[in-house]
Design a protein around this motif. Sequence first.
Motif, PDB file in Angstrom:
ATOM      1  N   SER A   1       0.827  -1.212   0.000  1.00  0.00           N
ATOM      2  CA  SER A   1       0.000   0.000   0.000  1.00  0.00           C
ATOM      3  C   SER A   1       0.859   1.260   0.000  1.00  0.00           C
ATOM      4  O   SER A   1       0.574   2.223  -0.723  1.00  0.00           O
TER       5      SER A   1
ATOM      6  N   LYS B   1       1.024   4.177  -2.843  1.00  0.00           N
ATOM      7  CA  LYS B   1       0.774   5.574  -2.463  1.00  0.00           C
ATOM      8  C   LYS B   1       1.925   6.482  -2.909  1.00  0.00           C
ATOM      9  O   LYS B   1       1.699   7.548  -3.488  1.00  0.00           O
TER      10      LYS B   1
ATOM     11  N   GLU C   1       1.859   6.969  -6.617  1.00  0.00           N
ATOM     12  CA  GLU C   1       0.788   7.887  -7.022  1.00  0.00           C
ATOM     13  C   GLU C   1       1.216   9.348  -6.892  1.00  0.00           C
ATOM     14  O   GLU C   1       0.740  10.206  -7.642  1.00  0.00           O
TER      15      GLU C   1
END
Length: 156
Positions: A111, A115, A118
């Motif tokens: 995760s 992140k 992104e």
Amino acid sequence: MVTSLVAILGTLLGATATYIFQMRTAKQARQSAREERLWQERLATYSTFASALTDFRKSQNDRWHREQENSQSAAYATARDESYRQRANATAALYRLRLVTTNPELDSLASLALKLTEEIHDATDEQDRTGRGRKARRALLDFTQAAAVDVQQLHI
């Protein structure tokens, strides 16, 4: 007569013992096959996630560069659309990863890597973009190292 009863009891005892051992062996074989399938599925899923995230990071860098050149250009719009597609692929790979792992550390590391990837296109300048890219790459490396330990432990 006693000899016949002993023979019959011996045969029944032998058949029962054979049945019990065969059932135990079959159960162990099913368990081993299940564990092997799970190992293969995790290996494939972890690899797919790493690949999808690598492609996403590349598309984020391309998107950033095209925006710096001309945020109104068709090249930027194409790069932006590609980054959206790659983000969707990486997110789908993360969800699949969550379905096959019971390791909360791997979920957390994956995760975080997504992140950080992104956030690459939000960089304010080249130095910021490079730093964000390094953090995202490091997070993916941390994930792959933990995933390697997970699949190696499973396959022992």
